[in-house]
Design a protein around this motif. Structure first.
Motif, PDB file in Angstrom:
ATOM      1  N   CYS A 179     -28.193  47.120 -97.695  1.00 44.10           N
ATOM      2  CA  CYS A 179     -28.781  46.258 -96.669  1.00 44.10           C
ATOM      3  C   CYS A 179     -27.926  46.366 -95.414  1.00 44.10           C
ATOM      4  O   CYS A 179     -26.691  46.248 -95.481  1.00 44.10           O
ATOM      5  CB  CYS A 179     -28.831  44.811 -97.146  1.00 44.10           C
ATOM      6  SG  CYS A 179     -29.686  43.692 -96.022  1.00 44.10           S
ATOM      7  N   LEU A 180     -28.582  46.605 -94.274  1.00 37.70           N
ATOM      8  CA  LEU A 180     -27.881  46.725 -92.999  1.00 37.70           C
ATOM      9  C   LEU A 180     -28.298  45.565 -92.094  1.00 37.70           C
ATOM     10  O   LEU A 180     -29.497  45.381 -91.820  1.00 37.70           O
ATOM     11  CB  LEU A 180     -28.200  48.064 -92.327  1.00 37.70           C
ATOM     12  CG  LEU A 180     -27.663  49.291 -93.092  1.00 37.70           C
ATOM     13  CD1 LEU A 180     -28.746  49.891 -93.977  1.00 37.70           C
ATOM     14  CD2 LEU A 180     -27.136  50.348 -92.134  1.00 37.70           C
ATOM     15  N   LEU A 181     -27.318  44.787 -91.660  1.00 38.48           N
ATOM     16  CA  LEU A 181     -27.559  43.603 -90.840  1.00 38.48           C
ATOM     17  C   LEU A 181     -26.803  43.741 -89.525  1.00 38.48           C
ATOM     18  O   LEU A 181     -25.641  44.157 -89.513  1.00 38.48           O
ATOM     19  CB  LEU A 181     -27.086  42.346 -91.564  1.00 38.48           C
ATOM     20  CG  LEU A 181     -27.667  42.106 -92.968  1.00 38.48           C
ATOM     21  CD1 LEU A 181     -26.957  40.926 -93.634  1.00 38.48           C
ATOM     22  CD2 LEU A 181     -29.158  41.857 -92.894  1.00 38.48           C
ATOM     23  N   GLY A 182     -27.483  43.425 -88.432  1.00 43.10           N
ATOM     24  CA  GLY A 182     -26.832  43.525 -87.134  1.00 43.10           C
ATOM     25  C   GLY A 182     -27.593  42.777 -86.057  1.00 43.10           C
ATOM     26  O   GLY A 182     -28.550  42.043 -86.345  1.00 43.10           O
ATOM     27  N   PRO A 183     -27.204  42.970 -84.804  1.00 45.02           N
ATOM     28  CA  PRO A 183     -27.838  42.221 -83.713  1.00 45.02           C
ATOM     29  C   PRO A 183     -29.269  42.661 -83.434  1.00 45.02           C
ATOM     30  O   PRO A 183     -30.054  41.891 -82.887  1.00 45.02           O
ATOM     31  CB  PRO A 183     -26.927  42.505 -82.518  1.00 45.02           C
ATOM     32  CG  PRO A 183     -26.267  43.821 -82.852  1.00 45.02           C
ATOM     33  CD  PRO A 183     -26.085  43.808 -84.325  1.00 45.02           C
ATOM     34  N   ALA A 224     -32.800  44.275 -86.934  1.00 45.26           N
ATOM     35  CA  ALA A 224     -31.678  43.403 -87.291  1.00 45.26           C
ATOM     36  C   ALA A 224     -31.482  43.347 -88.794  1.00 45.26           C
ATOM     37  O   ALA A 224     -30.391  43.009 -89.275  1.00 45.26           O
ATOM     38  CB  ALA A 224     -31.926  41.998 -86.745  1.00 45.26           C
ATOM     39  N   TYR A 225     -32.534  43.701 -89.555  1.00 44.10           N
ATOM     40  CA  TYR A 225     -32.501  43.620 -91.018  1.00 44.10           C
ATOM     41  C   TYR A 225     -33.243  44.842 -91.554  1.00 44.10           C
ATOM     42  O   TYR A 225     -34.385  45.101 -91.174  1.00 44.10           O
ATOM     43  CB  TYR A 225     -33.196  42.340 -91.445  1.00 44.10           C
ATOM     44  CG  TYR A 225     -33.475  42.178 -92.934  1.00 44.10           C
ATOM     45  CD1 TYR A 225     -32.541  41.600 -93.782  1.00 44.10           C
ATOM     46  CD2 TYR A 225     -34.698  42.575 -93.487  1.00 44.10           C
ATOM     47  CE1 TYR A 225     -32.802  41.421 -95.134  1.00 44.10           C
ATOM     48  CE2 TYR A 225     -34.970  42.397 -94.837  1.00 44.10           C
ATOM     49  CZ  TYR A 225     -34.022  41.818 -95.649  1.00 44.10           C
ATOM     50  OH  TYR A 225     -34.285  41.639 -97.000  1.00 44.10           O
ATOM     51  N   ALA A 226     -32.584  45.617 -92.407  1.00 49.55           N
ATOM     52  CA  ALA A 226     -33.241  46.798 -92.974  1.00 49.55           C
ATOM     53  C   ALA A 226     -32.587  47.171 -94.289  1.00 49.55           C
ATOM     54  O   ALA A 226     -31.409  46.885 -94.542  1.00 49.55           O
ATOM     55  CB  ALA A 226     -33.178  47.970 -91.998  1.00 49.55           C
ATOM     56  N   TRP A 227     -33.387  47.822 -95.128  1.00 52.80           N
ATOM     57  CA  TRP A 227     -32.901  48.382 -96.387  1.00 52.80           C
ATOM     58  C   TRP A 227     -32.821  49.900 -96.264  1.00 52.80           C
ATOM     59  O   TRP A 227     -33.718  50.527 -95.702  1.00 52.80           O
ATOM     60  CB  TRP A 227     -33.845  48.047 -97.541  1.00 52.80           C
ATOM     61  CG  TRP A 227     -33.878  46.599 -97.930  1.00 52.80           C
ATOM     62  CD1 TRP A 227     -34.866  45.701 -97.673  1.00 52.80           C
ATOM     63  CD2 TRP A 227     -32.876  45.892 -98.664  1.00 52.80           C
ATOM     64  NE1 TRP A 227     -34.550  44.475 -98.185  1.00 52.80           N
ATOM     65  CE2 TRP A 227     -33.321  44.562 -98.812  1.00 52.80           C
ATOM     66  CE3 TRP A 227     -31.633  46.245 -99.204  1.00 52.80           C
ATOM     67  CZ2 TRP A 227     -32.588  43.592 -99.477  1.00 52.80           C
ATOM     68  CZ3 TRP A 227     -30.898  45.274 -99.874  1.00 52.80           C
ATOM     69  CH2 TRP A 227     -31.374  43.969-100.003  1.00 52.80           C
ATOM     70  N   GLY A 235     -35.654  56.225 -97.610  1.00 53.56           N
ATOM     71  CA  GLY A 235     -35.328  56.107 -96.199  1.00 53.56           C
ATOM     72  C   GLY A 235     -35.060  54.680 -95.780  1.00 53.56           C
ATOM     73  O   GLY A 235     -34.811  53.789 -96.602  1.00 53.56           O
ATOM     74  N   LEU A 236     -35.120  54.455 -94.479  1.00 58.98           N
ATOM     75  CA  LEU A 236     -34.803  53.157 -93.879  1.00 58.98           C
ATOM     76  C   LEU A 236     -36.092  52.368 -93.673  1.00 58.98           C
ATOM     77  O   LEU A 236     -37.047  52.858 -93.067  1.00 58.98           O
ATOM     78  CB  LEU A 236     -34.110  53.376 -92.535  1.00 58.98           C
ATOM     79  CG  LEU A 236     -33.532  52.145 -91.851  1.00 58.98           C
ATOM     80  CD1 LEU A 236     -32.266  51.677 -92.575  1.00 58.98           C
ATOM     81  CD2 LEU A 236     -33.227  52.459 -90.384  1.00 58.98           C
ATOM     82  N   VAL A 237     -36.127  51.116 -94.176  1.00 58.78           N
ATOM     83  CA  VAL A 237     -37.322  50.276 -94.015  1.00 58.78           C
ATOM     84  C   VAL A 237     -36.894  48.877 -93.576  1.00 58.78           C
ATOM     85  O   VAL A 237     -36.018  48.263 -94.183  1.00 58.78           O
ATOM     86  CB  VAL A 237     -38.147  50.186 -95.317  1.00 58.78           C
ATOM     87  CG1 VAL A 237     -38.887  51.479 -95.578  1.00 58.78           C
ATOM     88  CG2 VAL A 237     -37.268  49.833 -96.507  1.00 58.78           C
ATOM     89  N   PRO A 238     -37.504  48.357 -92.490  1.00 57.03           N
ATOM     90  CA  PRO A 238     -37.132  47.021 -92.006  1.00 57.03           C
ATOM     91  C   PRO A 238     -37.956  45.914 -92.642  1.00 57.03           C
ATOM     92  O   PRO A 238     -38.372  44.974 -91.971  1.00 57.03           O
ATOM     93  CB  PRO A 238     -37.400  47.147 -90.500  1.00 57.03           C
ATOM     94  CG  PRO A 238     -38.525  48.113 -90.400  1.00 57.03           C
ATOM     95  CD  PRO A 238     -38.372  49.076 -91.547  1.00 57.03           C
ATOM     96  N   TRP A 239     -38.212  46.026 -93.934  1.00 54.21           N
ATOM     97  CA  TRP A 239     -38.890  44.970 -94.694  1.00 54.21           C
ATOM     98  C   TRP A 239     -38.494  45.126 -96.164  1.00 54.21           C
ATOM     99  O   TRP A 239     -37.905  46.134 -96.563  1.00 54.21           O
ATOM    100  CB  TRP A 239     -40.413  45.060 -94.521  1.00 54.21           C
ATOM    101  CG  TRP A 239     -41.006  46.379 -94.935  1.00 54.21           C
ATOM    102  CD1 TRP A 239     -41.328  46.788 -96.199  1.00 54.21           C
ATOM    103  CD2 TRP A 239     -41.334  47.479 -94.085  1.00 54.21           C
ATOM    104  NE1 TRP A 239     -41.838  48.058 -96.186  1.00 54.21           N
ATOM    105  CE2 TRP A 239     -41.864  48.509 -94.897  1.00 54.21           C
ATOM    106  CE3 TRP A 239     -41.249  47.704 -92.699  1.00 54.21           C
ATOM    107  CZ2 TRP A 239     -42.293  49.741 -94.383  1.00 54.21           C
ATOM    108  CZ3 TRP A 239     -41.677  48.928 -92.189  1.00 54.21           C
ATOM    109  CH2 TRP A 239     -42.193  49.916 -93.027  1.00 54.21           C
TER     110      TRP A 239
END
Length: 642
Positions: A92-96, A103-106, A111-115
């Protein structure tokens, strides 16, 4: 209208894969810990990178630590203990957040998904015993024995047709230069007379392609030339030279440091098989329990319930399993021991084996075969490869300690066909009731990534990638042109999995169905490098590209990062601690220059040219790659690190 969720372009996204750059210390046994690394580019600001794993059915979480940072990005690391045979994990990647950075993604294997997404595409730690080390480095050459080569001593009549001493009743002798039938009952009866000593006489050609593993379709006596309807498993067909010829071939291969993969049907036999004859003759016989009779002796289940000449086996029978797959006396074990010494099995229609109605013992059978192989291993290290034929989604059959891998039609053949197909093609799309669609590169990339994410890295790495096989049209007939075929070969050399070349594909051979593709090899034309009969450019490119696979460790064992996908171009990297290899594939001309800053690849300072095919050019300014294409082509580059 709802605004799209923010996502940066592919080459600006955080990276993790199961290769040795990002997972440098995979666990081998329960209780061992893996080091896991994530590369986050500087253009993707984060405050927290967290691990989420599932252990004993429950979620475990921890924070990664930032261990190194430079102007292009940062390394984040953590450790994960393999407390179960399979441990799923994601980040999980959290940031501004920003316009194109969520701001929130797995970060999962898809790959990368923001949900939030299901666990199906999570990365996996797997401690089930893996395939032998040699498989990840292998390049396989598939031979359909009857169509590869007649040996110098093979008997022929005055018109050049095979003339064995005992010609079986099913056989229709053919001249070597005749074209195989496209369809119909004749396809199984045409005998061109290739034999195993003929294979030995042409091993120099196999080696010249970079191949080090020979895969033979069945060699047992049968009622057809394809031999998937075996009449016995106890010996090699005399038409091919018998057991002695297989011993000679195995010895010749091993003397060259090469290996041998054989083909076995565990789903069915032929209706002339000695077991089936015994079963029909006596309903009280042990063999009667090997088959699925609905009305003894003439009504029984068969392959697809449509081919009576292929009666289906009932793998619930302990005696059948003992004879066929379990223990030192089984068929599986016999051909792996001296003097035959095969190095593994490809299991025909493994997806059907042990499955009918409410019965499903497929995974039990796979584990039984794996155990039989394990008992023959030397010094406790795996030495034999167990490969499953599977024509669609094999992920559910590759999750445990059974098959090492599959024939990867879903994650390789189908997407490459759909991207590179001749727009005018009327060929069938691998069994679907349609011709082959021509899909854009974005769709192809999603198939390769999404399906690959359903598999463990070990299963993906130890599966066969094939552009064509004895069951499909030829690559050249699918793609239509030399240029697109060479791009296809570049993909074969570059993507994760074991490259597998069907004999004759390297010559630009054509075929519109599997049967029509079983083309005799034109040895005189090969020796003369006759451009009228073979495509010498495809042969040259195949040798060069598969030779590059042999040379570059990243192409054999590296992870996979998808960096760019557009209609007509795909850019990917095989990531490895010794240096990455960037692969560019173009199916057509590009509208203009394409620029990609690939500083997401850790620590690179530039690129070194490895190989180029076609009118595709790559230049660079530091970490910026500039691509131009006037037509189909491929470029491979090695990354430079300070």
């Amino acid at each position: 209208m709802t605004a799209p969720l923010p996502l940066p372009p592919l080459h600006r996204r955080p990276l993790h894969d199961s290769g040795p750059l990002f997972s440098p210390r995979p666990p081998r046994r329960l209780g061992e810990s893996a080091l896991l690394r994530v590369r986050v580019p500087a253009s993707y600001p984060v405050d927290v990178v967290a691990l989420r794993a599932v252990i004993d059915g429950e979620i475990r979480t921890s924070r990664l630590r930032c261990v190194d940072e430079d102007p292009t990005g940062a390394w984040w690391e953590t450790e994960l203990r393999a407390e179960n045979p399979v441990v799923r994990y994601r980040f999980c990647l959290l940031g501004p957040g920003s316009e194109d950075v969520p701001a929130y993604a797995w970060l999962t294997a898809a790959g990368l998904v923001p949900w939030d997404v299901s666990d199906a595409t999570d990365f996996r730690l797997v401690v089930h015993e893996s395939a032998p080390d040699w498989v990840a480095d292998a390049i396989v050459y598939q031979v359909f024995p009857d169509r590869f080569a007649r040996s110098a001593s093979s008997p022929a009549d005055s018109e050049g047709r095979p003339a064995p001493a005992d010609l079986p009743g099913w056989a229709v002798p053919m001249r070597w230069d005749e074209e195989p039938a496209v369809q119909g009952e004749l396809t199984a009866r045409q005998l061109f007379g290739g034999d195993l000593d003929g294979v030995i006489e042409h091993l120099d050609h196999v080696a010249s392609l970079g191949a080090d593993t020979l895969y033979l379709t069945p060699v047992f006596p049968a009622g057809s030339v394809h031999r998937y309807d075996a009449s016995t498993f106890d010996r090699v067909d005399p038409l091919l030279g018998g057991d002695e010829a297989l011993v000679r071939l195995s010895a010749a291969l091993h003397a060259r440091g090469m290996r041998l993969l054989l083909d076995l049907t565990t789903n069915h036999t032929g209706d002339t098989h000695e077991w089936f004859r015994a079963a029909q003759a006596d309903p009280a016989s042990p063999e009667a329990g090997f088959y699925l009779f609905t009305d003894h002796p003439s009504s029984y289940r068969s392959w697809l319930d449509a081919v009576p000449s292929l009666p289906k086996l009932d793998l619930r029978s302990p005696e059948l399993r003992r004879r066929l797959v379990e223990g030192p006396g089984s068929v599986v074990a016999r051909y792996l021991r001296e003097p035959l010494r095969a190095d593994g099995w490809r299991i025909d229609v493994a997806n059907m084996t042990g499955r009918h109605d409410d019965v499903d013992v497929a995974h039990d059978v796979a584990r039984s075969i794996r155990a039989t192989l394990r008992a023959l291993d030397q010094d406790g290290e795996p030495s034999h490869w167990l490969l499953a034929e599977h024509g669609h989604d094999a992920s559910a059959d590759l999750a445990g300690d059974g098959w090492h891998g599959t024939m990867n039609y879903t994650g390789f053949t189908r997407p490459l066909w759909a991207w590179l197909t001749d727009p005018a093609s009327d060929l069938n799309w691998l069994g679907l009731p349609t011709t082959i669609p021509r899909l854009p590169g974005q769709a192809i990339a999603r198939t390769i990534v999404d399906y690959g994410a359903q598999l463990s890295w070990s299963a993906r790495q130890h599966s066969q990638n094939q552009l064509a096989s004895h069951d499909t049209p030829r690559t050249r007939s699918v793609v239509g042109t030399r240029e697109r075929q060479i791009v296809a070969v570049a993909a074969l050399a570059a993507l994760p999995g074991v490259p597998t070349l069907f004999a004759g594909d390297e010559l630009g051979a054509r075929g519109t169905t599997g049967e029509h593709s079983r083309t005799p090899m034109p040895w005189e034309a090969i020796a003369a490098e006759d451009p009228e009969r073979i495509d010498t450019e495809v042969l040259r490119a195949t040798r060069a590209l598969l030779g590059l696979r042999r040379q570059e460790v990243a192409l054999r064992q590296g992870g996979l990062a998808l960096l760019h996908a557009a209609d007509d171009v795909l850019v990917l990297a095989r990531t490895h601690p010794d240096g990455d290899v960037v692969v560019v594939l173009a199916r057509a001309a590009l509208d203009g220059p394409l620029e990609l800053d690939l500083d997401v690849l850790p620590g690179i300072s530039g690129f070194e040219d490895l190989h180029a095919e076609g009118p595709l050019e790559a230049s660079s300014r530091g970490t910026v790659l500039v691509l131009r294409a006037d037509g189909p082509g491929a470029v491979l580059l090695r990354t430079r690190r300070p």
